[in-house]
Each structure stands twice: as structure tokens, then as C-alpha cells.
Design an enzyme around this catalytic site. Structure first.
Site, PDB file in Angstrom:
ATOM      1  N   GLY A 105       0.838  -1.196   0.000  1.00  0.00           N
ATOM      2  CA  GLY A 105       0.000   0.000   0.000  1.00  0.00           C
ATOM      3  C   GLY A 105       0.871   1.243   0.000  1.00  0.00           C
ATOM      4  N   ILE A 161       9.147  -4.590  20.903  1.00  0.00           N
ATOM      5  CA  ILE A 161       9.112  -5.319  19.628  1.00  0.00           C
ATOM      6  C   ILE A 161       8.172  -6.516  19.789  1.00  0.00           C
ATOM      7  CG2 ILE A 161      10.505  -6.671  18.024  1.00  0.00           C
ATOM      8  CD1 ILE A 161      10.932  -3.541  18.020  1.00  0.00           C
ATOM      9  N   ASN A 212       7.338  -8.741  17.315  1.00  0.00           N
ATOM     10  CA  ASN A 212       7.862  -9.921  16.625  1.00  0.00           C
ATOM     11  C   ASN A 212       9.140  -9.529  15.881  1.00  0.00           C
ATOM     12  OD1 ASN A 212       8.466 -11.855  14.621  1.00  0.00           O
ATOM     13  ND2 ASN A 212       6.349 -12.583  14.587  1.00  0.00           N
ATOM     14  N   GLY A 268       6.118   2.671  15.914  1.00  0.00           N
ATOM     15  CA  GLY A 268       6.036   2.124  14.555  1.00  0.00           C
ATOM     16  C   GLY A 268       7.392   1.768  13.990  1.00  0.00           C
ATOM     17  N   GLY A 281       7.457   0.730  10.366  1.00  0.00           N
ATOM     18  CA  GLY A 281       7.274   0.539   8.924  1.00  0.00           C
ATOM     19  C   GLY A 281       7.949   1.575   8.045  1.00  0.00           C
ATOM     20  N   GLU A 282       8.151   2.761   8.566  1.00  0.00           N
ATOM     21  CA  GLU A 282       8.632   3.832   7.684  1.00  0.00           C
ATOM     22  C   GLU A 282      10.013   4.354   8.049  1.00  0.00           C
ATOM     23  OE1 GLU A 282       5.003   6.398   6.503  1.00  0.00           O
ATOM     24  OE2 GLU A 282       4.374   5.372   8.326  1.00  0.00           O
TER      25      GLU A 282
END
Lengths: 346, 746, 163
Positions: free
Chosen positions: B244, B636, B638, B709, B711-712
Site C-alpha cells: 500500500g 518489539i 515480533n 512504529g 514501517g517507515e
């Protein structure tokens, strides 16, 4: 994609006869043709499937020392053929530097010769393009990009030929076997592709209905086996068209260059070979100076089509020097992990 | 050592490196992405898109298209279903204007101008070609030098365009060394591998959709408003997204067109845009031209940090790449200012794209810092440490946690940073390639949005957690299930976990690196609700071994409640419920930002990235040869999946630095590389050996689970580190991103 | 008018009446035969998401006209494993996290199977990287893909000793 008539040719004669009708296209692997049909760039009304033509996929080392490669041989089969890899290593290296494994597994030798330019104004199917629509103009002229030509272009077309494979073939004096209504003929690869001139829509010497049936490499091509490299500069490490590429091959005799061969990709609408540059090396020791001089001669007539591709002239000189240097150092025993990459040349 | 290929299962708990629970389906090709659905009777639709960037459509050859065998209908502005709401109306936050055949205007190249619906995909596709549109064309505005410069009201999602802290000019005047540099970043396109497909069917006024989306409720709201139906009458299945990166945050025009087409023909319609049709109506990262003015005193302390950004939005809507945001949080300086300006261009509207703002801003500021460090004769890492922000600049708030020093230290050690020559072009490898190293700081805000979850434990001891969460590759199917299992005190095998459907509780948007925090905390709260109810049942029941546990409390694990003060006293969930005569207990949970914590603390994840590159000294071709990142992002869930997220981000950083650039013909506004052959993203051979170090960080403030987060953040830092390494290898500073070989030929 | 062709698809013979000569192998699989494992990421041979094996060789299904493949053997991701047992390449992709979103994964896996059959790469990381470069992964799972292919390659063929 327009709704086309599909037919399957069972013999070369059958294929040639079918292709007499205008609007016909031969389908081999289709990796380029189907792509262009999807984009509406080319819209053949009749597709003649030649994939089953007998006897066109062989790779044959002939008694006279020449090599004949059937037009339907797959790129990967040619690259992996032990005789090809040993005798014409830069041909194998160029093949393995092209496209992806998936495309090489499908794409044929004949199709590779016949592939169309990647000029964005040609492939967008709407811009003025003298290749696609003769007389409509050349949209690329006013906004040349890095893929456009710096050699052999005309005010009607500044496209380049995208093939890697054709570059060493040109250097090695390969010939193209052609069959048509009028019979068989053979044309040197260097004369097979046409520069744009006033008629960019004419891309090869093929007459309507003519079919490429094979490629041959002459016996002399084998003498370069020990000192031949293909070098391809790219914007990513793999799976990218050449920004500039070069095939370089030498014969060395007692520390002197006997014959030299040098051809470029990414510069023009055909593999670009400059006999004067090759000739300048004959009899010289393989030195940086000699290579630089050959490169200078090779690019003497170069002329960028815009700001965006001006760098290719100097880059091509350096690619030539590196390819020649690498060829002089000797063909590696095994094709490098990154074929033809500057990072695979050492 | 050869690694084992048997999936490792350590029981379900947070922190375990479980393999992906959706892995078996995905490796067998059985995970159903939206375009893999074909309900009975489905027709295929194809878009016809504009080949001009500004003007109007003069004609479409509808007759030719309809005459093509198999074509059922052509949808144009003439016959497109009227919408209940003007798609250009922006009365709801998070709405972007879309082009869905409400008029004949063309606002950007590749804008949909008609839809052809046919029995087969082949017929629809050819029908779209046969429309052969003609146009009235106006001169398009393309490139940052076109159009009038103005200051937007806000940038990104509601962030201020200008912020000033201190007197930058005074800081520059007082500096021992100053540096000014201008950096350009191009328009980039998300290019998720999965196109924005939609398979739409109507049943009366109810709409059913297979459609990848990063926000189920946002999509329901938008579609409900456009079609004048209740959001709850829209059912969306989005179990898996094929990537996405922000581009699926809101429904794209073509997805709405699929719904309209299905309405028009009264049958299910499947519409999958082609790759090139994704360059326009699906958003992109806006281009930037960033000027950084820095000053430092003799000790290397920043006296001034001034970051000016020129970016671009579309002619008709607002999204301004907030590239200056990163400067407000990253380094301490006596004076700091950011200012965004913009132009309007005849392109599609930009949108958030993985690390929006941070990615573009980071490459500029990390490059500029490197340039000033060299002028100061300082090691780039020392320079960053000298300007370490102990509190958040501008706000002055303390950080809820910030293990950045440890990230620097561990990254530098793993990379072997110490002893690096300060001067460029000092090192060659055995093959003669120029070798350089560079580093950059990574940072990304720790966001949390509003989300809800539902949890249940049944009398047979099994449990269920349901949430409208989304997995676009980050690993939600696995990580959220781990949180759910832990929250309910169950092993993973006893848990049924459902997500990816709009029938489930709203989990907000999967974006902003906030989805694990949002969905995870909602699940955590829902599970706690269930356990609290179970506890109440047990401790108030004389027949339970937990009777009277009272304030000592109980813990839930392994399907049992156990007294905290006496582990020998425990009871299974099944026994508690059976005795209570209940079939199940159900709990609900919510997540959202805690305003008190947000007012008191700055919350960010941090990291440090180190890159080594090799450059051909003559040919300019670059290859990244090593990448090491060390990141601290709270708890964390995973590590196996988090490492993959960091790798993915770092690869995006590499791509940003070396590859990506959308090219347009300024004369027509048409793309020159709207395809994956010429818009380069890295291939496998571009990727060096990588290491991602997970630096431990506890954060009791950021949210109940303590997660930030992941992801970025990997993009930030990496692009700058690679740009700096290329300079260090060659001595050539490329300020025009991406760094392509022509810029290094000298 | 239909065009009859025969394919051996995942080991089973199929007689197929093509309703259109334009149908690509990919669209035949996905839209007509219900085999949606192979994915359409670009439809132009630029991403590798549609990779399948035809007569044992990996190719881009999006660029092959189905009509031209009469008589071919096609292996798709659906035919790689039987039942719940995973093919070694599939298992390795899970173990090494060789994917994130999973969209390019069937193509990556079929490409890896093809690469290992070609015997070109063995366990040499650089040759695997090059050999897998026809499969784009936008999530950036390349490190895991490399490890997965290396691992599976080592399991599937005798380890090549350095010459």
C-alpha cells in the site's frame, strides 16, 4: 489489443506465404510483439505463429568453423550452449546481461534482432512518431532523454536500438539469413538494421513477408575467444536497458594487437561499429593510450540530441576503454555472476 | 550454520520471532487478493485514460468501442451514474478529490475519462483503446518552476507550513562556519506490486467489494457518501493488500469507478487498473526543492538550522509534502526555522507515500549536515552527537523514550565506522572501485489513531479476537494475533483471529506506522475487558480456587487464571465459564492517543543507518555494498517481522537515493516512464548484505503496549547515508536526487 | 469461434477452448481457469509476478499468448506442492521471511524453482541475486528471498564444491 486472425505456420514457405498479406506479423516468443500489441503501438490484423517451424531452433557448429543459430533458438539456450560460451564468450555475456531470466527463456534470437526501440514517444502510441506514423514528426527531438541517440540519428528520428545481443554480433561480423518469396539471402548484421534517415519507419532491410531464419557467425569470429568482453553500463545492477554498452574483442600476437573489434549499444538505432577505431589498434601494444585513441576515434562523429544525453559521448569513450582493457586482460574462465556489469568485470 | 526451515513456534507471546501466520497461504498462491475474486456473472472493466494533462475531452468514439465483440457498455460522463455527492466536495477530513466521470475536464495525464465494460478482459481493454479520445488541450504546468509560488495553509496532514524557534539570521551571523545547499527530490510513485483493484457488486442499495484498502471505515464512509447509502451497507473484504505504502489509504478514483460501473450494468464488475494507469489517480510523493542553511560554532554546535521547502500539489487539491517536519524533531540548534512553499501543477494530487515528508526531508538534512561536518573537519557521527536533541526542538518536550545514542553506538560498532577517513576519495578496493561510507539519523513519529476491537472467550476455553485491521505486508496477521493471544492468556492454537473485513470493529487506518500501536492497543484493551470479567466471575465465586484473590490479582496465561500471590491456585477459563453457566464472555476495547501524554512528551522512534558504497571511478555506476541500521522503536512484538520492516524501509531508502524518479515531458505532462521497466525500483542484485539491529527500548508512556512504529523509519537516514557515502567515495556531492551515474562522471 | 488447445497444467491434461486469440497464459489461468496464484503486477514482462514454468522453464505468463502454447506443460504455484506439504522453496520463503505483502511471492517462488533447475546459481549469493532480478519486490524482502533461495538450493541439489 486488436482482435487479430491467428494462424500457425507449419513450414517456412507457409509462413512466408501467409505474411504476404499486409498487416501481418510473425509471432515467435512474443516478448516484444505482445508487449507492443498490448500498448497499441503495433496492431497487426494477422498474427502468424512461427514457433513450431521445424529446424529453426538449432545451434550448429559447422565444419567450416562457422556457427549457425536458428532464429527460433531461445536466448537462454544460446547463452548456455557450451560451444557458444567457449567460442563467442561476449555473445553469451551480452545475452545474459539482457532483460531477465524469464524473458531470456522465452525470447528468440530472431526476435531479439527484430525488437523495436524503447523510445518513449514510440511506445506511448500517441505522440508524433515517424516510426509509428510516417510523417507525423518526432516528439523526442524537442525533449531527448538519456535513452536517445548520439550517433547516426536524423531530424526524423533519434531512437536507439535496445538489443545487447546484437552488439557483439555486429562486432563479430555476424550475418542474418533471410527467406522470402524471392528465395534466400544473407545480409551482414551491421547492414541489417537501418539508420533512420528520411524513413525511420523502415527499420531493417527485410521486405514485406521476409522472415529471419538464422544467424551465422563466421569462422574468424572464433579467433577472439580468448580476449572478448561485453560491458553494459546500467541505471540499476540488473534488469535494465543499457545506458551505453560496448563489445570489445582483440587478437593478441606477441604483445601486439592483431585485429580489434569494437561495437557499441545504446548510441544509435543499430549496433554502432567504427572500423576506423578498430583499425587504429592494429599492430599496437594494448595500452591505455591506444585504447583511448580508439575510443576517441569511435566517438568522433557523436552528436548529442539534447542536454539529457550529452553525457553519453564521454561515457561511451570510457566504456570503450574499459571494455578493451578488459578484453586485453583475457576472457574470464566463467561468465561473471553479474554478466557485463562493471561490478562483474573484475 | 544452516538455518532451519521448519517454522519455529515458541508458543504465542509478544516478542517471539514467529513466522507469518498467513505464510502458508501466500507461498501456495492461495491468499486471495482482491483481483483474485470473480463472482459469478462478473463483467470486466477497463479504463480509458487521458493522454493530455490539462484541457477537456472533445470526443470519444463510443460507437467503435460498443461495436467491438464482447463490449457491453461504455461509461462516460454522459451516462455515468450520478453521485449523491460532488466528489470534489471536501467536507469530511481525509477526503481527496477524485476523477469519476462527473464532467469532461482533464486535470492530469492518465486521468480516467471513460470505462469500458465487457464480457471479457480482452474485449474491455480493446474497447478502451477504440474510444480514441480527442481533446481540447491547454498548456500544462509541469515542474517546480511552473506556476506561482504560495504558502500553503498546512502541509502533510494538518501540520503548520512555517515554524520558527529562535533567530536563524542571528544564529547564522554568529556561526564560525555556515553552509547553504539546495537539494532536489523528484516525484515518486508508490508502485505497490498489487494494482488498486476492485470487484464490486450491488444488491439493491447494498454494495459489496473486494478491494485492497489501508482504511476500511474511511473507504466505507467515502463510498457511502458518494453513493448516498449507509456506510454499514457497504461490505469490503481486504484480507491481504499487495502493498500500500500510503496509496491505498483512501479509495482511488478507479475503485469508485468500478462501483459505478457495476451499478450501471447491474452486474458485478471487476476493474484492475494497468500499471501505467497507477501513475496519476493513485497519488505520489510530491517533488521538493529544499534549501538548507546551517551555521555552527567552533565546537560544532548548531547555531542555526533553516530549512526551506518548495513542493507541489495538483491544480485542484491539496497535499503538500511536509519535508520540513523532520527538522523540527531531529537536532538541537540555537535557532531553527522551517518554511514550506508550493506551486500547483497539472499532475494528480500527491499523497502520503511511505515516510511522507520525513523521507524527502531526511535526505536533504542528512546530506547538509554531512557537508557542514566536513567543513568543520568533524566526523559526521561526532557532529550529530554534538547536536543531539535531549528534548524535542520547538516543543521543548522530553522524549517518552529515545535510545538514539545506543543506536549510533551499536550501528557504528557493527559497521566498523571508527577510523573512517574524513576526506573523500581516499579508499579503493582491490578491484579499483572507489569506496565510501556515510551515515544518517533515522526518525519517525510514534503515532496512534483511534481503533476498536472485540474479544471473546468461550466455555470450551477457546477465544476469538476480531478487528478490522489490515495486513499490507507489515505482518498484522501475525503480530496482532500475538498481542491477542497474550492479552487473552491463550496459546495461539486456541485463538481464532479475524481481520481484514469491514464487518469487524473499526481499526482505523493502516498507515503512519501506527497500525500495530492502534490495533494492538485496541486488542489489548478488549482482551483485558474479557479477562477482567472472567476474573470477576472467579474471585467472587466461593467455588473457585481464586475466590477472594482481591487486590492480589490474577494473571491470565495458558487458558487459565492464576493468583499472582499463589501460583498453585488457578482455574481454567473453561471451568470458570462452565460453572457460571455462561457460553462466553465478550469484551470490547478501544485505542487512541492519550492527550495528557501527548501534551507532556514527544514520541518518536529513532535509529542510525550506516552505508558503504562502491563507485566505478570512470563509469559512475554505483553499488551499495553494505547497509547497517540500528533502530529503537519501543517494544518489539515480533523481531522476525520487524527486521523485515526495517530491511524494506532501508531498501526504499536505497531506492530513493539511487533509483526512483518519475519523468514527464514538460510540453505535454505525459509520463515518460510510467512503467516498471523505466521507473526503476531496485532489483535483487541492487541489494547488499544488510543488518538491522533491534535496540531495546522500554517506553511506558507512548501507549499501554509500549510499541512504536517500524514501517517507515528505515527510509529516513538510509537515503542520506547513501548520498553521503557516494560523496565520500567520489568527492562529488550530488544534490539532485536520485544519484545516477551521469552525475558522477566528473 | 473458439480455438481448441491442449495444455498439461500442473500435471493434468486439459482441453481448452479459447474464446479469443488475445488471451494470454496469465489471463487464461487467472480469469478462466480459476488459478489466481500467478499475479498480474505489470502485465508487460517488467515485474515477474506472473512467473510460471512452461516446459520446465520460468517465463512471464503475461507475455505469452495462450493459443501459441498448444501442447505445452505449464506448472503454476498451485501445482508446486501437494496437499499441506510445502515444496522446499515454499518452506524456505516462510522460514526466511522472503516476503511481506505476498503479492509477488508466487512469482518469486516459481522463479526460484526455475533458477534452481537451471543450475546456474547454486548457493552463490551474487548469482542468486542476479538470477532473481527478474522478480521485483516492492516491500523490499530481497534479503529474505536471497536467504530462502540459498537455503532451498542447498537442500535441493548436491552442494557445489568450489572448483
Amino acid at each position: 489489443m486488436i482482435l487479430f486472425d491467428y494462424s500457425r505456420a507449419s513450414s517456412v514457405a507457409d509462413a512466408i506465404a501467409a505474411a504476404r498479406q499486409p498487416g501481418s506479423a510473425f509471432l515467435a516468443a512474443g516478448t516484444n510483439l505482445v508487449d507492443l500489441m498490448k500498448g497499441g503501438v503495433t496492431n497487426p490484423e494477422r498474427v502468424i505463429d512461427i514457433t513450431r517451424l521445424p529446424g529453426l531452433s538449432g545451434i550448429e557448429a559447422r565444419a567450416d568453423g562457422s556457427l549457425r543459430i536458428g532464429a527460433l533458438a531461445r536466448n537462454s539456450d544460446v547463452a548456455d550452449d557450451p560451444h557458444v560460451a567457449r567460442t563467442y564468450p561476449m555473445v553469451a555475456e551480452a545475452l545474459l546481461a539482457g532483460a531477465s531470466a524469464q524473458l531470456r527463456n522465452a525470447a528468440t534470437v530472431g526476435g531479439n534482432l527484430m525488437q523495436r526501440t524503447r523510445c518513449q514517444y514510440f511506445t506511448d502510441a500517441v505522440s508524433p512518431c515517424n516510426k509509428r506514423q510516417p510523417g507525423s514528426g518526432c516528439a523526442a527531438l524537442g525533449h531527448a532523454t538519456r535513452i536517445h541517440a548520439v550517433q547516426g540519428w536524423s531530424e526524423h528520428c533519434i531512437a536507439t536500438h535496445p538489443s545487447d545481443f546484437c552488439v557483439p554480433l555486429a562486432a563479430l561480423d555476424a550475418s542474418v539469413e533471410i527467406e522470402g518469396q524471392g528465395g534466400k539471402r544473407s545480409v551482414k548484421l551491421t547492414e541489417f538494421h537501418l539508420l533512420p534517415g528520411d524513413h525511420p519507419e523502415r527499420e531493417t532491410v527485410l521486405e514485406p513477408g521476409e522472415l529471419v531464419t538464422a544467424l551465422t557467425l563466421p569462422a574468424e569470429a572464433a579467433q577472439f575467444a580468448g580476449n572478448a568482453r561485453y560491458l553494459k553500463v546500467r541505471d540499476r545492477t540488473s534488469y535494465a536497458f543499457a545506458v551505453v554498452s560496448a563489445a570489445a574483442a582483440l587478437t593478441l600476437d606477441g604483445g601486439r594487437i592483431g585485429q580489434a573489434r569494437l561495437a557499441f549499444g545504446g548510441l544509435a538505432l543499430k549496433p554502432w561499429r567504427v572500423p576506423e577505431a578498430e583499425g587504429s589498434l592494429a599492430g599496437k601494444a594494448p595500452s591505455p593510450e591506444a585504447f583511448a585513441e580508439a575510443a576517441r576515434i569511435a566517438l568522433d562523429s557523436a552528436k548529442p540530441t539534447g542536454e539529457a544525453n550529452a553525457f553519453k559521448v564521454e561515457l561511451a569513450r570510457r566504456v570503450a576503454v574499459r571494455a578493451l582493457t578488459s578484453a586485453a586482460a583475457g576472457t574470464p574462465a566463467r561468465i561473471p555472476a553479474l554478466p557485463a556489469s562493471p561490478f562483474g568485470l573484475v | 550454520m544452516t538455518s532451519t526451515i521448519e517454522p519455529t513456534r515458541h508458543g504465542s507471546s509478544i516478542g517471539q520471532p514467529l513466522t507469518r501466520r498467513d505464510g502458508p497461504l501466500k507461498v501456495k498462491g492461495q491468499a486471495r487478493f482482491a483481483a483474485d475474486n470473480l463472482p459469478p456473472g462478473t463483467l470486466h472493466a477497463a479504463l480509458c485514460v487521458a493522454k493530455i494533462a490539462r484541457g477537456r475531452v472533445k470526443s470519444l468514439d463510443v460507437a467503435a468501442a460498443e461495436a467491438h465483440p464482447g463490449v457491453v457498455k461504455v461509461m462516460t460522463p454522459e451516462n455515468a451514474p450520478k453521485l449523491a455527492k460532488d466528489p470534489d466536495l471536501k467536507d469530511v477530513p481525509f477526503t481527496f478529490r477524485i476523477d469519476v466521470l462527473q464532467n469532461d475536464h482533464v486535470r492530469y495525464a492518465n486521468q480516467p475519462i471513460a470505462v469500458v465494460i465487457a464480457q471479457t478482459l480482452e474485449a474491455a481493454t480493446e474497447g478502451a483503446r477504440l474510444l480514441a479520445p480527442t481533446y481540447e488541450e491547454e498548456t500544462p504546468r509541469i515542474g517546480l518552476d511552473s506556476g506561482e509560488v504560495f504558502t500553503p495553509d498546512s502541509v502533510g496532514v494538518g501540520a503548520p507550513a512555517e515554524q520558527v524557534d529562535g533567530d536563524v539570521e542571528a544564529g547564522l551571523a554568529a556561526a564560525a562556519k555556515t553552509f547553504t545547499g539546495t537539494y532536489e527530490t523528484p516525484a515518486q510513485y508508490h508502485n505497490a506490486m498489487e494494482p488498486h483493484a476492485a470487484v464490486a457488486s450491488w444488491d439493491g442499495d447494498k454494495l459489496s467489494l473486494f478491494m485492497p484498502t489501508q482504511g476500511l471505515a474511511i473507504a466505507q464512509g467515502r463510498l457511502g457518501a458518494l453513493f448516498g447509502i449507509k456506510p454499514t451497507d457497504i461490505h469490503i473484504e481486504s484480507p491481504y493488500l499487495g502493498g500500500g505504502f500510503g496509496s491505498k489509504g483512501v479509495p482511488a478514483g478507479p475503485q469508485v469507478l468500478a462501483c459505478m460501473a457495476a451499478k450501471l450494468v447491474g452486474k458485478p464488475v471487476k476493474l484492475v487498473p494497468t500499471r501505467s494507469q497507477m501513475y496519476g489517480p493513485m497519488g505520489h510523493r510530491g517533488p521538493t526543492r529544499q534549501t538548507l542553511r546551517l551555521g555552527a560554532d567552533g565546537a560544532g554546535k548548531l547555531t542555526a538550522l533553516d530549512h526551506h521547502i518548495l513542493t507541489a500539489s495538483s491544480s485542484f487539491d491539496d497535499f503538500f509534502e511536509p519535508a520540513g517536519r523532520v527538522t523540527t524533531t531531529l537536532y538541537a540548534s540555537q535557532a531553527t526555522a522551517i518554511r514550506h512553499e508550493a506551486v500547483r501543477l497539472d499532475t494528480g494530487t500527491p499523497l502520503f507515500m511511505r515516510a511522507p515528508g520525513e523521507a524527502s526531508g531526511s535526505v536533504a538534512i542528512e546530506s547538509a549536515l554531512d557537508e557542514l561536518a566536513f567543513d568543520l573537519n568533524m566526523d559526521p557521527l561526532e557532529f550529530r552527537l554534538a547536536n543531539y536533541a535531549e528534548v524535542e526542538p520547538f516543543s521543548g518536550k522530553p522524549f517518552s523514550s529515545k535510545a538514539l545514542r545506543e543506536c549510533y553506538a551499536r550501528g557504528a560498532q557493527a559497521f566498523g565506522w571508527a577510523g573512517r577517513p574524513l576526506k573523500p576519495r581516499q579508499t579503493r578496493d582491490k578491484d579499483g572501485f572507489l569506496v565510501g561510507t556515510g551515515m544518517g539519523t533515522a526518525t519517525f513519529p510514534a503515532l496512534i489513531f483511534e481503533g476498536m476491537a472485540r474479544a471473546e472467550i468461550r466455555a470450551d476455553g477457546s477465544g476469538t479476537v476480531e478487528i478490522g485491521a489490515l495486513d499490507m505486508g507489515q505482518g498484522a496477521w501475525t503480530a496482532l494475533a500475538q498481542i491477542a493471544a497474550d492479552g487473552l492468556g491463550l496459546g495461539m492454537e486456541a485463538l481464532t483471529f479475524r481481520m481484514g473485513s469491514s464487518d469487524l470493529p473499526n481499526a482505523g487506518i493502516a498507515g503512519g506506522s501506527g497500525h500495530t500501536a492502534t490495533a494492538g492497543n485496541a486488542i489489548h484493551a478488549a482482551a483485558k475487558d474479557v479477562i477482567d470479567q472472567l476474573t470477576a466471575l472467579a474471585v467472587n465465586d466461593q467455588a473457585s480456587p481464586l475466590f477472594g484473590a482481591g487486590n492480589a490479582g490474577v494473571t491470565a496465561a495458558g487458558g487459565r487464571l492464576t493468583r499472582r500471590d499463589d501460583p498453585s491456585r488457578s482455574e481454567s477459563f473453561a471451568d470458570i465459564l462452565t460453572r457460571a453457566g455462561k457460553a462466553a464472555v465478550e469484551g470490547k476495547g478501544k485505542a487512541g492517543a492519550d492527550p495528557a501524554a501527548q501534551n507532556s512528551y514527544a514520541m518518536h522512534a529513532h535509529g542510525a543507518v550506516f552505508a558503504e558504497v562502491k563507485v566505478d571511478p570512470d563509469l559512475g555506476q554505483v553499488r551499495v555494498s553494505r547497509l547497517v541500521g540500528a533502530f529503537a522503536a519501543g517494544r518489539i512484538i515480533n523481531p522476525h517481522l520487524v527486521r523485515s520492516q526495517y530491511y524494506g524501509g532501508m531498501i526504499w531508502g536505497l531506492s530513493f537515493a539511487l533509483h526512483e524518479r518519475a519523468e514527464m515531458d514538460p510540453r505535454t505532462g505525459r509520463f515518460l516512464n510510467d512503467n516498471l521497466a523505466e521507473y526503476h525500483v531496485p532489483v535483487n542484485a541492487d541489494i547488499p548484505p544488510m543488518e538491522a539491529i533491534l535496540v531495546a527500548e522500554e517506553d511506558s508512556v507512548v501507549n499501554a503496549l509500549g510499541v512504536k512504529g517500524v514501517g517507515e523509519i528505515g527510509i529516513t537516514g538510509t537515503a542520506g547515508a547513501i548520498a553521503n557515502a557516494v560523496w565520500h567515495a567520489t568527492g562529488v556531492r550530488v544534490r539532485d536526487i536520485p544519484i545516477t551515474l551521469d552525475k558522477l562522471l566528473g | 469461434m473458439t480455438i481448441p488447445i491442449r495444455l498439461t497444467l500442473n500435471g493434468k491434461p486439459h482441453a481448452i477452448d479459447l474464446d479469443d486469440p488475445r488471451i494470454t497464459l496469465l489471463d487464461l489461468l487467472r480469469e478462466r481457469l480459476g488459478l489466481t496464484g500467478a499475479k498480474k503486477g505489470c502485465d508487460r514482462g517488467q515485474c515477474g509476478a506472473c512467473t510460471v514454468l512452461v516446459d520446465g522453464r520460468r517465463i512471464n505468463a503475461c507475455l505469452q499468448l495462450a493459443v501459441s502454447l498448444d501442447g505445452a506443460e505449464v506448472l503454476t504455484i498451485e501445482g508446486l506442492s501437494e496437499g499441506d506439504a510445502l515444496h522446499p522453496v515454499q518452506a524456505a520463503f516462510i522460514a526466511h521471511d522472503g516476503f511481506q505483502c505476498g503479492f509477488c511471492t508466487p512469482g518469486q517462488i516459481m522463479s526460484a524453482v526455475g533458477l534452481i533447475r537451471e543450475g546456474r546459481a547454486g548457493t552463490d549469493p551474487e548469482r542468486i541475486r542476479e538470477g532473481m532480478s527478474g522478480n521485483l519486490c516492492r516491500c523490499g524482502a530481497y534479503a529474505g528471498i536471497l536467504e530462502a533461495v540459498k537455503d532451498a538450493s542447498a537442500r535441493m541439489e548436491p552442494r557445489e564444491d568450489a572448483a
